[in-house]
Structures are given as C-alpha cells and as structure tokens.
Design an enzyme around this catalytic site. Structure first.
Site, mmCIF file in Angstrom:
data_model
loop_
_atom_site.group_PDB
_atom_site.id
_atom_site.type_symbol
_atom_site.label_atom_id
_atom_site.label_comp_id
_atom_site.label_asym_id
_atom_site.label_seq_id
_atom_site.Cartn_x
_atom_site.Cartn_y
_atom_site.Cartn_z
ATOM 1 C CB VAL A 78 -1.718 -5.294 6.461
ATOM 2 C CG1 VAL A 78 -0.517 -6.159 6.791
ATOM 3 C CG2 VAL A 78 -1.258 -3.935 5.946
ATOM 4 C CE LYS A 85 -12.989 -4.186 8.757
ATOM 5 N NZ LYS A 85 -11.636 -3.716 8.910
ATOM 6 N NE ARG A 130 3.389 -0.989 -4.910
ATOM 7 C CZ ARG A 130 3.949 -1.104 -6.105
ATOM 8 N NH1 ARG A 130 4.302 -0.050 -6.794
ATOM 9 N NH2 ARG A 130 4.150 -2.303 -6.640
ATOM 10 C CD GLU A 131 -4.894 0.836 0.998
ATOM 11 O OE1 GLU A 131 -5.819 1.420 0.412
ATOM 12 O OE2 GLU A 131 -4.598 1.027 2.189
ATOM 13 C CG ASN A 174 6.045 3.048 4.028
ATOM 14 O OD1 ASN A 174 6.336 2.496 2.978
ATOM 15 N ND2 ASN A 174 5.012 2.681 4.752
ATOM 16 N N GLY A 179 -1.376 10.503 0.165
ATOM 17 C CA GLY A 179 -2.401 10.284 1.179
ATOM 18 C C GLY A 179 -2.327 8.829 1.590
ATOM 19 C CB CYS A 229 1.126 3.497 4.656
ATOM 20 S SG CYS A 229 0.372 1.924 5.064
HETATM 21 C C1 UDX Z 1 -2.896 -1.565 9.533
HETATM 22 C C2 UDX Z 1 -2.003 -0.397 9.926
HETATM 23 O O1 UDX Z 1 -2.599 0.803 9.510
HETATM 24 C C3 UDX Z 1 -0.643 -0.532 9.376
HETATM 25 O O2 UDX Z 1 0.197 0.410 9.940
HETATM 26 C C4 UDX Z 1 -0.104 -1.828 9.714
HETATM 27 O O3 UDX Z 1 1.095 -2.023 9.010
HETATM 28 C C5 UDX Z 1 -1.046 -2.967 9.432
HETATM 29 O O4 UDX Z 1 -2.324 -2.720 9.928
HETATM 30 P P1 UDX Z 1 -4.535 -1.957 7.557
HETATM 31 O O5 UDX Z 1 -4.549 -3.428 7.375
HETATM 32 O O6 UDX Z 1 -4.737 -1.072 6.377
HETATM 33 O O7 UDX Z 1 -3.119 -1.524 8.151
HETATM 34 O O8 UDX Z 1 -5.507 -1.529 8.749
HETATM 35 P P2 UDX Z 1 -7.064 -1.709 8.902
HETATM 36 O O9 UDX Z 1 -7.682 -1.817 7.557
HETATM 37 O O10 UDX Z 1 -7.488 -0.662 9.862
HETATM 38 O O11 UDX Z 1 -7.203 -3.156 9.568
HETATM 39 C C6 UDX Z 1 -6.947 -3.486 10.883
HETATM 40 C C7 UDX Z 1 -7.909 -4.596 11.319
HETATM 41 O O12 UDX Z 1 -7.585 -5.040 12.623
HETATM 42 C C8 UDX Z 1 -9.377 -4.146 11.355
HETATM 43 O O13 UDX Z 1 -10.162 -5.024 10.586
HETATM 44 C C9 UDX Z 1 -9.745 -4.209 12.836
HETATM 45 O O14 UDX Z 1 -11.101 -4.551 13.063
HETATM 46 C C10 UDX Z 1 -8.793 -5.285 13.331
HETATM 47 N N1 UDX Z 1 -8.536 -5.225 14.780
HETATM 48 C C11 UDX Z 1 -8.164 -4.067 15.369
HETATM 49 C C12 UDX Z 1 -8.698 -6.386 15.542
HETATM 50 O O15 UDX Z 1 -9.045 -7.434 15.021
HETATM 51 N N2 UDX Z 1 -8.453 -6.316 16.881
HETATM 52 C C13 UDX Z 1 -8.088 -5.170 17.504
HETATM 53 O O16 UDX Z 1 -7.870 -5.157 18.709
HETATM 54 C C14 UDX Z 1 -7.929 -4.003 16.712
HETATM 55 C C1 UDX Z 2 2.601 2.515 0.626
HETATM 56 C C2 UDX Z 2 3.937 1.835 0.258
HETATM 57 O O1 UDX Z 2 4.214 2.018 -1.137
HETATM 58 C C3 UDX Z 2 3.900 0.370 0.618
HETATM 59 O O2 UDX Z 2 5.161 -0.250 0.353
HETATM 60 C C4 UDX Z 2 3.570 0.259 2.103
HETATM 61 O O3 UDX Z 2 3.557 -1.064 2.542
HETATM 62 C C5 UDX Z 2 2.238 0.928 2.391
HETATM 63 O O4 UDX Z 2 2.320 2.300 1.988
HETATM 64 P P1 UDX Z 2 0.167 2.714 -0.466
HETATM 65 O O5 UDX Z 2 -0.091 3.741 0.598
HETATM 66 O O6 UDX Z 2 -0.832 1.638 -0.714
HETATM 67 O O7 UDX Z 2 1.578 1.969 -0.195
HETATM 68 O O8 UDX Z 2 0.312 3.500 -1.866
HETATM 69 P P2 UDX Z 2 1.473 4.110 -2.759
HETATM 70 O O9 UDX Z 2 1.328 3.578 -4.132
HETATM 71 O O10 UDX Z 2 2.800 3.992 -2.139
HETATM 72 O O11 UDX Z 2 1.037 5.655 -2.817
HETATM 73 C C6 UDX Z 2 0.947 6.443 -1.648
HETATM 74 C C7 UDX Z 2 0.526 7.841 -1.993
HETATM 75 O O12 UDX Z 2 1.562 8.539 -2.666
HETATM 76 C C8 UDX Z 2 -0.707 7.950 -2.894
HETATM 77 O O13 UDX Z 2 -1.553 8.979 -2.400
HETATM 78 C C9 UDX Z 2 -0.147 8.329 -4.241
HETATM 79 O O14 UDX Z 2 -1.060 9.079 -5.017
HETATM 80 C C10 UDX Z 2 1.043 9.178 -3.835
HETATM 81 N N1 UDX Z 2 2.114 9.216 -4.855
HETATM 82 C C11 UDX Z 2 2.770 8.078 -5.200
HETATM 83 C C12 UDX Z 2 2.478 10.440 -5.424
HETATM 84 O O15 UDX Z 2 1.897 11.490 -5.119
HETATM 85 N N2 UDX Z 2 3.499 10.463 -6.339
HETATM 86 C C13 UDX Z 2 4.190 9.339 -6.696
HETATM 87 O O16 UDX Z 2 5.117 9.436 -7.519
HETATM 88 C C14 UDX Z 2 3.805 8.102 -6.120
#
Ligand code: UDX
Ligand code: UDX
Length: 436
Positions: free
Chosen positions: A11, A35, A154-155, A208, A257, A260
């Site tokens: 994010v 990182k 979305r990733e 979500n 999976g 999120c």
């Molecule tokens: C995360 C959450 O999972 C999601 O719910 C939220 O909306 C946004 O942040 P994501 O970006 O996928 O999503 O998380 P992650 O890839 O784990 O990144 C978090 C980053 O924050 C890591 O790089 C971690 O090192 C950093 N971090 C964490 C800090 O810089 N300081 C801290 O105290 C804790």
């Molecule tokens: C999700 C939300 O879509 C996004 O808006 C939010 O900010 C973060 O969480 P993400 O987790 O990156 O994004 O992937 P997404 O494309 O939403 O898929 C989530 C999971 O659902 C995946 O495991 C996917 O395989 C599954 N999925 C999705 C299904 O099994 N069926 C579907 O029809 C769609």
C-alpha cells in the site's frame, strides 16, 4: 505538495510512487532498513507490475526518496500518510501497535501544523486513537488533523487501481481539512466522497467484506451445483447480467486469500462483537472460505483414495495472479495436506517460487508448467495465472503419467479438456463423482 508515507509495503510504496508520479515531492519511510536499502538501489522488495519503472523514474527525477528516518520525513512534509501493517491478533482483534508507534513518532518529530492521513485498513475509531496518541506526545503549539483515506488497490493491478480509482473516500472532521487532501487527487477523474472519519473507516471494511461475501456466496452455490448437476459458471453469468448484482467477484473456486480479505472480514467481525453486534453473515463467509481447500482435497481423494507416493503438479503458488504474495495463499494449505499424505510435489509459479521456498524448502520447484506436469499423476491448478490458460495441453497430456486435471479456479472448459483426453474435475460444474 510535500508528502511523507510511513510504511513501504504494497500500500505505502504504491501510494508514494503514485503521488510522486502526480508531481509531488514524496519521502517514503520504513523501519525495515533492508527494505530501504533495496529501494535505494532501485530494487522493489515484491513483485507488482509497473511499480519498479515508476519508482526508478521518480527517483531519477528526484521526486521520490527512501529513508528509515521518520523524523526527517515528517519534518519535510505537510501531509503524512500512515501505511503500516495492521495484522490480526489471535483473538481476532486488529493489532494497532504499529499505528500507535507511527503516531507517537510523528508527534515527537512535529515542527509545524500537519495533516495525518490513515491509509492502513483500521477499525472504526482508530482515527481518534491516532489523534489522542499524537496529542499525548506532541509539543504545544502545533495543530494536527487526522483524516481517513482508505486504499482500495488490488495487488497485481495496484498502479492502475491507484491512478484510476472507482472512488476516493475522505473522512475528516471538517470540510476544510478534507479539501486539503482533495487537492492531492485533483488530477484524477474519480468521484470523491467526503464524510466523517468513522464512516470512511467503515466503508473500507464494508467494501472488502462485501466482496468476500460475494465469493463465499458463489462458492456455496457451486457446492449446490455439485449436488444437482447445474453449472456454476452459467449461474454466475446469469446472475451477473443483472446490473444490481454484476459479474465481478463471482468466480467460484478455492476461495479468497491474501493480506486483506481474510484479515478484514475477521476484523469487522471482531469490531462488531466489540460493539455488541453479532455480524453472523461474516462468520459464515469465513467458514465457507476456510472449507474450500479441504473441499478440493476431498475431490482429489475421491479420485485417489491413496495419495501416498503419487506425484502431483501444483500450478500457481501466490494467493492470486500477478503477485508473488503468498499471504493466506490457498496453495499453502493444499501443499501442507499433500505433504502429510507423502505426495511428491512438483510446483511452478511464474514469480512466487522464491517466497514459497522459504515455507516449503523441500518440494521440487520447476522451470515451467510443462516441467511440473512431467510424469505427474495429476495436475492441480491453484492460482489462475494467465499463462496457465494458454498452455499446450496436448504436450502436457503426453508428458503426464495420468492426464488428470483438478482445476481449483474453474479456468478451463470441461468439455474441451475431456475432448483432449483429460479426466477433468472442477468446482460446481456438474455432479461430483461419489467416493468409492
Ligand atoms: C498493510 C495492511 O496489511 C493493510 O491492512 C493496510 O491497509 C495497509 O498496510 P501492506 O502494505 O500490504 O498492507 O502491508 P506490508 O506489506 O506488511 O507493509 C507494511 C510496511 O510497514 C512494512 O514495510 C513494514 O516494515 C512497515 N512498518 C511497519 C514500518 O515502517 N513501521 C512500523 O512500525 C511497522
Ligand atoms: C482486495 C480488494 O479487492 C482491494 O480493493 C483492497 O484494497 C485489498 O484487498 P487483493 O487482496 O489484492 O485486493 O485481491 P483481489 O483481487 O480482491 O482478490 C482477493 C482474493 O479473492 C484472491 O485470493 C482471489 O483469488 C479471490 N477471488 C477473487 C475469488 O476467489 N473469486 C473472485 O471472483 C474474485
């Protein structure tokens, strides 16, 4: 505008890169020095299409920089985004420790008035907690506003989602504060909803959880189709024509999976319980989803009552295509169960194998889907990467010991696969075989 982004995960890094791309000066901060070292060498710690190019371009144009020094980032910026992770605790609650520590660090570094924006997905009320934490630690004289601006990317399509969002949600205490943030998004063509903090926080979870509900709903329909001989793909199509329903997120299969959906559904359940409300639908959404891998394995066991010593090709390891993210990936549950049955696993994923190796060092990783299927008793399609739709199935059939496909994502046409000489199994398209 001068912006600081705290947390360079999926994010935070996408947010930082996109704001730099839109012409702002952005400092991205992360507490993980390794990182930041990588990013300062133009290396992205995870796979996300288009992100590396965007990061490199904006670093070269000196609009984007990376540091572990949070105070430097805060002092140089008017707007500070919090994008740290918010994991789920064992009791289902959301762990806000990183959010609190970011708020405290911001407070200690304040050198003027700032707008703090929460992009992390956090339970309702966290905006207040951030403000309280900052007020507790800051020096007198500086004013801080806290805004909720949830991220919906979305990733795998994060850049596109961030540059062309369906909507922008801004939760703030006053319109004046919200307008400050609106300026940042002025160049994007998207509806902007301005509301209060609590509403913005709930919109993210509600969105979500609703999408997760759609997935568990269609998977329940798939279960029914397996009993009746109906076809879930046509059911989804038939439902999807109704504009009120829509076809998106009605793909039946192994379920959801990622970092999120599972976390956010659990968190909304726990938040609701905290307010004395039993959000029972969401309990069933999770239960249905948690049963998908076991249901798949049940199907496999119907065909292979004794899996001991069988060789199985596992195609796809990441939780969804176009990412190397393995968090809550269905492949993990499936591989663990197969290993318990002493199955020989030949796995392939276009980008997630390095991450998978950390979890499963002893399975065989292959160079491509053909190598994974070579000599296999069965192929398990676990993640629907596009390249798996385009395989030369004749070649695969000839190399397998038994041409049997278990399609965990319903990507293939059953009739076509049968015509090609495969035994083909999937979810909700016709009656399931009875176990012997
Ligand atoms: C995360 C959450 O999972 C999601 O719910 C939220 O909306 C946004 O942040 P994501 O970006 O996928 O999503 O998380 P992650 O890839 O784990 O990144 C978090 C980053 O924050 C890591 O790089 C971690 O090192 C950093 N971090 C964490 C800090 O810089 N300081 C801290 O105290 C804790
Ligand atoms: C999700 C939300 O879509 C996004 O808006 C939010 O900010 C973060 O969480 P993400 O987790 O990156 O994004 O992937 P997404 O494309 O939403 O898929 C989530 C999971 O659902 C995946 O495991 C996917 O395989 C599954 N999925 C999705 C299904 O099994 N069926 C579907 O029809 C769609």
């Amino acid at each position: 505008m001068n912006i600081c982004v705290i947390g360079t995960g999926y994010v935070g890094l996408v947010t930082g890169a996109v704001f730099a791309e839109l012409g702002n000066d952005v400092i991205c901060v992360d507490s993980a020095a390794e990182k930041i070292d990588l990013l300062n060498k133009n290396k992205i710690p995870f796979f996300e299409p288009g992100l590396e190019e965007m990061v490199v371009r904006n670093r070269n144009e000196e609009r984007l920089s990376f540091t572990t020094d949070i105070a430097r980032g805060v002092r140089a910026s008017e707007i500070i985004f919090i994008c740290v992770n918010t994991p789920t605790l064992d009791n289902g609650e959301t762990d806000l420790a990183y959010i609190k520590s970011a708020a405290r660090d911001i407070a200690l570094a304040l050198n003027g008035d700032k707008t703090i924006v929460n992009k992390s997905t956090v339970p309702v009320g966290t905006g207040d907690l951030v403000l309280e934490t900052i007020n507790e630690h800051k020096n007198e004289g500086f004013n801080v506003d806290v805004v909720s601006n949830p991220e919906f990317l979305r990733e795998g399509s994060a850049i596109r989602d961030a540059l062309s969002p369906d909507r922008i949600i801004i939760g703030a205490s006053t319109k004046k504060v919200a307008f400050r943030l609106m300026e940042l998004y002025a160049t994007l063509e998207a509806p902007i909803l301005i509301t209060n903090l609590y509403t913005a926080e709930i919109i993210k979870y509600a969105s979500n959880a609703f999408l997760a509900t759609k997935i568990s709903f269609i998977n329940s329909i798939a279960n029914l189709c397996e009993q009746t001989g109906a076809d879930v793909e046509d059911v989804a199509r038939g439902m999807g024509y109704d504009k009120r329903i829509g076809r998106d997120f009605l793909n039946a299969g192994l379920g959801f999976g990622g970092s999120c959906f599972p976390k956010d559904v659990k968190s909304l359940l726990s938040t609701s319980a905290g307010f004395g409300y039993r959000f029972d639908i969401l309990k069933h959404v999770m239960e249905t989803n948690n049963g998908r891998a076991a249901h798949f394995l049940e199907l496999i066991k119907t065909r292979f009552p004794d899996l001991n010593g069988k060789t199985v090709a596992v195609l796809g390891l990441s939780f969804k295509p176009d990412t190397d993210d393995m968090r809550e990936a269905k492949s993990i549950e499936i591989i663990k169960a197969l290993l318990e049955e002493s199955v020989i696993i030949q796995a392939y994923d276009p980008v997630a194998m390095q991450r998978a190796r950390e979890m499963f060092p002893d399975i065989r990783y292959c160079r491509n889907a053909y190598e994974a299927c070579d000599g296999a008793d069965a192929m398990l399609l676990v993640t629907e990467w596009r390249e798996f739709r385009l395989l030369n199935m004749e070649k695969i059939k000839n190399s397998m010991k038994h041409p049997i496909i278990f399609d965990g994502r319903n990507i293939y046409d059953p009739e076509r696969k049968k015509r090609l000489g495969f035994e083909y199994y999937c979810f909700g398209r016709g009656k399931w075989p009875k176990s012997s």
